[in-house]
Design a protein around this motif. Structure first.
Motif, PDB file in Angstrom:
ATOM      1  N   UNK A   1      -3.928  -9.456  24.724  1.00  0.00           N
ATOM      2  CA  UNK A   1      -5.255  -9.917  24.304  1.00  0.00           C
ATOM      3  C   UNK A   1      -5.402 -11.439  24.306  1.00  0.00           C
ATOM      4  N   UNK A   2      -4.321 -12.167  24.021  1.00  0.00           N
ATOM      5  CA  UNK A   2      -4.390 -13.629  24.033  1.00  0.00           C
ATOM      6  C   UNK A   2      -4.545 -14.147  25.461  1.00  0.00           C
ATOM      7  N   UNK A   3      -3.849 -13.512  26.399  1.00  0.00           N
ATOM      8  CA  UNK A   3      -4.006 -13.883  27.806  1.00  0.00           C
ATOM      9  C   UNK A   3      -5.404 -13.497  28.295  1.00  0.00           C
ATOM     10  N   UNK A   4      -5.885 -12.344  27.848  1.00  0.00           N
ATOM     11  CA  UNK A   4      -7.238 -11.908  28.222  1.00  0.00           C
ATOM     12  C   UNK A   4      -8.277 -12.908  27.723  1.00  0.00           C
ATOM     13  N   UNK A   5      -8.111 -13.401  26.494  1.00  0.00           N
ATOM     14  CA  UNK A   5      -9.047 -14.389  25.955  1.00  0.00           C
ATOM     15  C   UNK A   5      -9.003 -15.676  26.768  1.00  0.00           C
ATOM     16  N   UNK A   6      -7.808 -16.120  27.094  1.00  0.00           N
ATOM     17  CA  UNK A   6      -7.635 -17.370  27.832  1.00  0.00           C
ATOM     18  C   UNK A   6      -8.341 -17.321  29.191  1.00  0.00           C
ATOM     19  N   UNK A   7      -8.151 -16.187  29.891  1.00  0.00           N
ATOM     20  CA  UNK A   7      -8.679 -16.079  31.248  1.00  0.00           C
ATOM     21  C   UNK A   7      -9.932 -15.219  31.331  1.00  0.00           C
ATOM     22  N   UNK A   8     -10.495 -14.879  30.175  1.00  0.00           N
ATOM     23  CA  UNK A   8     -11.771 -14.167  30.102  1.00  0.00           C
ATOM     24  C   UNK A   8     -11.730 -12.862  30.902  1.00  0.00           C
TER      25      UNK A   8
ATOM     26  N   UNK B   1      -7.656 -22.166  20.536  1.00  0.00           N
ATOM     27  CA  UNK B   1      -8.216 -21.974  19.189  1.00  0.00           C
ATOM     28  C   UNK B   1      -9.622 -21.384  19.303  1.00  0.00           C
ATOM     29  N   UNK B   2      -9.676 -20.075  19.543  1.00  0.00           N
ATOM     30  CA  UNK B   2     -10.956 -19.406  19.667  1.00  0.00           C
ATOM     31  C   UNK B   2     -11.495 -18.993  18.307  1.00  0.00           C
ATOM     32  N   UNK B   3     -12.830 -19.052  18.117  1.00  0.00           N
ATOM     33  CA  UNK B   3     -13.407 -18.562  16.862  1.00  0.00           C
ATOM     34  C   UNK B   3     -13.243 -17.051  16.753  1.00  0.00           C
ATOM     35  N   UNK B   4     -13.244 -16.559  15.556  1.00  0.00           N
ATOM     36  CA  UNK B   4     -12.985 -15.138  15.316  1.00  0.00           C
ATOM     37  C   UNK B   4     -14.016 -14.244  16.003  1.00  0.00           C
ATOM     38  N   UNK B   5     -15.276 -14.660  16.032  1.00  0.00           N
ATOM     39  CA  UNK B   5     -16.308 -13.792  16.624  1.00  0.00           C
ATOM     40  C   UNK B   5     -16.082 -13.577  18.114  1.00  0.00           C
TER      41      UNK B   5
ATOM     42  N   UNK C   1     -24.791 -18.744  19.019  1.00  0.00           N
ATOM     43  CA  UNK C   1     -25.712 -19.875  19.154  1.00  0.00           C
ATOM     44  C   UNK C   1     -25.367 -20.995  18.175  1.00  0.00           C
ATOM     45  N   UNK C   2     -25.030 -20.626  16.942  1.00  0.00           N
ATOM     46  CA  UNK C   2     -24.705 -21.628  15.924  1.00  0.00           C
ATOM     47  C   UNK C   2     -23.440 -22.396  16.314  1.00  0.00           C
ATOM     48  N   UNK C   3     -22.447 -21.693  16.819  1.00  0.00           N
ATOM     49  CA  UNK C   3     -21.202 -22.354  17.220  1.00  0.00           C
ATOM     50  C   UNK C   3     -21.450 -23.305  18.383  1.00  0.00           C
TER      51      UNK C   3
ATOM     52  N   UNK D   1     -16.666 -22.630  27.338  1.00  0.00           N
ATOM     53  CA  UNK D   1     -17.046 -21.830  28.505  1.00  0.00           C
ATOM     54  C   UNK D   1     -16.659 -20.369  28.305  1.00  0.00           C
ATOM     55  N   UNK D   2     -15.530 -20.126  27.660  1.00  0.00           N
ATOM     56  CA  UNK D   2     -15.125 -18.746  27.394  1.00  0.00           C
ATOM     57  C   UNK D   2     -16.176 -18.030  26.562  1.00  0.00           C
ATOM     58  N   UNK D   3     -16.755 -18.733  25.616  1.00  0.00           N
ATOM     59  CA  UNK D   3     -17.777 -18.130  24.759  1.00  0.00           C
ATOM     60  C   UNK D   3     -19.081 -17.946  25.536  1.00  0.00           C
ATOM     61  N   UNK D   4     -19.486 -18.961  26.283  1.00  0.00           N
ATOM     62  CA  UNK D   4     -20.714 -18.842  27.076  1.00  0.00           C
ATOM     63  C   UNK D   4     -20.595 -17.704  28.084  1.00  0.00           C
TER      64      UNK D   4
END
Length: 381
Positions: free
Chosen positions: A87-94, A147-151, A172-174, A187-190
């Protein structure tokens, strides 16, 4: 160029009797091995519930010819995206679509992310192309625990936390607090949150050219397509009588961009596809599209028509369009779709011929087609 020799290499590879040698160890150890051997790292990003992932494993990673080529040019590594480090690799590379293949240079920088699997020949062709591609210097795999936000984190499935649907207001707030929206985290969040909707899709459209130098084209285009699609919906909701072509023109005006040719075609087709307006889709492909539709596009639409439409006129029009596309390029998945459409149109003799041809093409491509086998069994009853 290395990929020029791929076809010739495969002709002699059978005698080498090698399957893909998969590295076993941690993600960081896999990166270190790739660096030590001065080879790119090929990561099969999979999940245990994904059918195409199992097909990729069976047809590529257990294939002697594929193994000979991949072992020569890559360090190969499989990683479950929902367990342990995955999951950490998935988050990193979306990574949210499976199977995905990550190609990481020996220097640790991302080469590209490829989504899906379309057969051994296509997969190996892609592998060859990766040997020649430049790297994304801003995406370093060694810095993989960002350091990704929890959401954002909880939109990924993991054996360490509960998955949760994100709240667009938090997104949007973040993002509203960020000075540079183009960083990896932002960019990962967008990108990762585009499916759920947020207020920064238009920013991606406005900055597309710069983003393409920083992130994989598939990611950038996905966000841009989402932005244009949402704008298209707004235009049509405001004016239900407007044509798809006029709506696309209005979207272009909104973003100060000229939507013509392939970009216009993509927007109109995706919109009609999402609306399941099959008659409108076929009409556009028959007369409105700027260039002759590619086989993969026709096949995707034809298969959806097979699955969700019972109008015989629409089915026959889909058959005609797919027949025309297959005259120029035969491919097993598309031929299978044609066989199923013939079956649904009660053209049993043609269905049998197309199904048999599907299996011939599949054998040439090293692919399994269990649904085609089932169709042939029904046709033989």
């Amino acid at each position: 160029m290395k990929n020029i020799f791929l076809a010739a290499f495969l002709l002699m590879a059978g005698s080498l009797s090698a399957q893909v040698n998969l590295f076993e160890g941690s993600f960081e150890e896999a990166l270190a091995k790739a660096k030590a051997e001065d080879k790119p790292l090929l990561i099969d990003a999979y999940t245990d519930w994904c059918g195409p992932c199992k097909m990729l494993d069976r047809e590529v990673f257990q294939n002697e010819e594929a193994g000979a080529y991949i072992n020569e040019h890559f360090v190969a590594y499989k990683l479950d995206m929902e367990k342990g480090e995955g999951p950490f690799v998935a988050m990193k590379f979306r990574v949210k679509s499976y199977p995905s293949t990550l190609f990481i240079g020996a220097d640790g920088h991302l080469i590209d992310k490829v989504i899906g699997y379309g057969g051994v020949a296509g997969y190996l062709k892609t592998c060859g192309e990766m040997l020649e591609k430049p790297h994304f210097e801003n995406i370093n795999a060694n810095n993989w625990k960002l350091d990704f936000p929890e959401f954002y984190r909880t939109t990924f499935t993991s054996d360490s936390w509960e998955r949760a649907k994100p709240d667009p207001e938090k997104t949007n707030a973040f993002l509203a607090e960020q000075e540079d929206l183009s960083t990896e985290v932002n960019w990962s969040i967008i990108s990762g949150m585009s499916y759920y909707g947020h207020d920064y899709l238009g920013w991606a459209v406005e900055n597309r050219e710069e983003l393409l130098t920083m992130y994989p084209k598939s990611e950038v285009d996905n966000v841009v397509d989402k932005a244009l699609s949402e704008a298209m919906k707004e235009v049509v909701e405001a004016n239900p009588e407007i044509s798809a072509l006029d709506a696309a023109t209005a979207v272009g005006t909104k973003f100060n961009m000229e939507l013509v040719g392939e970009s216009r075609d993509k927007l109109v087709i995706n919109f009609l596809y999402g609306q399941q307006d099959f008659a409108g889709l076929l009409a556009y492909l028959e007369d409105g599209i700027s260039t002759e539709p590619q086989l993969y596009m026709v096949n995707s639409i034809a298969w959806r028509i097979y699955q969700r439409n019972d109008d015989q006129d629409v089915i026959l029009r889909a058959i005609a369009l797919l027949e025309k596309a297959l005259e120029k390029e035969e491919e097993h998945n598309s031929m299978d779709t044609l066989a199923h459409l013939y079956y649904k149109a009660n053209q049993m003799d043609k269905a049998k011929v197309a199904a048999e041809r599907t299996l011939e093409l599949a054998e040439e491509a090293g692919a399994d087609m269990p649904d085609t086998v089932k169709l042939l069994e029904k046709l033989s009853e």
